[in-house]
Design a protein around this motif. Structure first.
Motif, mmCIF file in Angstrom:
data_model
loop_
_atom_site.group_PDB
_atom_site.id
_atom_site.type_symbol
_atom_site.label_atom_id
_atom_site.label_comp_id
_atom_site.label_asym_id
_atom_site.label_seq_id
_atom_site.Cartn_x
_atom_site.Cartn_y
_atom_site.Cartn_z
ATOM 1 N N ARG A 162 13.849 -6.243 7.760
ATOM 2 C CA ARG A 162 13.958 -6.598 6.340
ATOM 3 C C ARG A 162 12.793 -7.486 5.922
ATOM 4 N NH1 ARG A 162 15.490 -11.192 4.242
ATOM 5 N NH2 ARG A 162 16.594 -11.893 6.114
ATOM 6 N N ARG A 163 12.494 -8.478 6.722
ATOM 7 C CA ARG A 163 11.374 -9.374 6.405
ATOM 8 C C ARG A 163 10.054 -8.617 6.395
ATOM 9 N NH1 ARG A 163 13.437 -14.221 10.420
ATOM 10 N NH2 ARG A 163 15.017 -15.124 8.983
ATOM 11 N N GLY A 164 9.879 -7.720 7.350
ATOM 12 C CA GLY A 164 8.644 -6.942 7.398
ATOM 13 C C GLY A 164 8.477 -6.046 6.189
ATOM 14 N N ILE A 165 9.573 -5.381 5.781
ATOM 15 C CA ILE A 165 9.533 -4.508 4.606
ATOM 16 C C ILE A 165 9.193 -5.311 3.358
ATOM 17 C CG2 ILE A 165 10.911 -3.042 3.074
ATOM 18 C CD1 ILE A 165 12.589 -2.302 5.593
ATOM 19 N N ASP A 166 9.910 -6.416 3.152
ATOM 20 C CA ASP A 166 9.723 -7.208 1.940
ATOM 21 C C ASP A 166 8.327 -7.808 1.860
ATOM 22 O OD1 ASP A 166 12.320 -6.569 1.376
ATOM 23 O OD2 ASP A 166 13.156 -8.553 1.799
ATOM 24 N N ARG A 167 7.806 -8.248 3.002
ATOM 25 C CA ARG A 167 6.460 -8.840 3.022
ATOM 26 C C ARG A 167 5.398 -7.783 2.727
ATOM 27 N NH1 ARG A 167 6.431 -10.357 7.937
ATOM 28 N NH2 ARG A 167 7.613 -12.252 7.526
#
Length: 243
Positions: A24-29
């Motif tokens: 999730r963090r990777g996608i959002d970033r």
């Protein structure tokens, strides 16, 4: 589905989200920074984790009956739609490609999951408003041009164990506007495994990917011909499996 099984089902589904935190963090970033390729890879990793985990928990196995390689770049996957289990089945069967789904607008109201549906680059379609649908499909064409892939179920609703319903006209238009390949897919067994008995049960989902159909260079007049061809291919495979 009785109340106890419903609670167990909901509890398990919710428990599948925390392990996706890194993705999730990777996608959002990546999305915030406009790095499309990295975003697609993080989405792929999240789907590779979530779909197989859902199927494995209930003893459901994918039987893929082809050896077709995925096309490069954005592609529009076109599949029949048996039931809710089609979504994790896609994520288990197609692991080397990111894809979002063309989903019913009602799914955008699901707590917690609505954000994930949007996060993997799905499109929310309000079928009762054709003007909104035109804008949604144009957005989908833009995503395809940028290398994001999408899955669409042209029947518009789940077959629920019945025969495949006719495809909605214009459902493949995104691919033609983007010049993106169309990848037909036939699926059988998800309704039986996930919904037919009121609760998920062990079983097998057959999954067949056909050779991609290129749309680049085709004209508007070819759209209906290709749509009929795709529908016929999928219907024939389903009928073959029933024998």
């Amino acid at each position: 589905m009785n109340i106890i099984r419903t609670i167990r089902f909901a509890t398990f589904i919710l428990s599948t989200l925390p392990p996706l935190t890194k993705m999730r963090r990777g996608i959002d970033r990546a999305r915030a920074e406009g790095r499309d390729a990295d975003e697609q890879e993080w989405i792929r990793l999240a789907e590779n984790d979530w779909g197989p985990r859902i199927l494995s928990h209930w003893g459901v196995r994918i039987e893929r009956t082809d050896d077709v390689a995925m096309p490069a770049g954005g592609a529009l996957f076109v599949s029949n739609h048996e039931g809710y289990g089609d979504i994790p089945a896609f994520m288990d069967a197609v692991r080397d490609k990111q894809f979002g789904f063309v989903a019913k607008g009602e799914l955008g109201k699901l707590p917690l999951f609505a954000k994930w549906i949007e996060r993997i680059r799905s499109l929310m379609l309000l079928r009762e408003d054709p003007r909104v649908a035109v804008k949604v499909f144009e957005e989908g064409a833009n995503w395809l041009r940028r290398g994001f892939s999408l899955v669409i179920f042209p029947e518009g609703t789940r077959a629920k164990g019945g025969g495949m319903k006719p495809f909605a006209k214009g459902s493949l238009r995104m691919a033609f506007r983007a010049g993106a390949p169309i990848v037909p897919v036939a699926m059988q067994g998800s309704w039986e495994c996930f919904e037919a008995h009121g609760y998920p049960r062990p079983g097998v989902i057959r999954f067949h990917v056909f050779e991609p159909i290129e749309t680049a260079g085709l004209g508007k007049g070819d759209e209906a011909v290709v749509a009929e061809r795709v529908e016929a291919m999928i219907r024939a495979k389903l009928e073959e499996w029933r024998v």
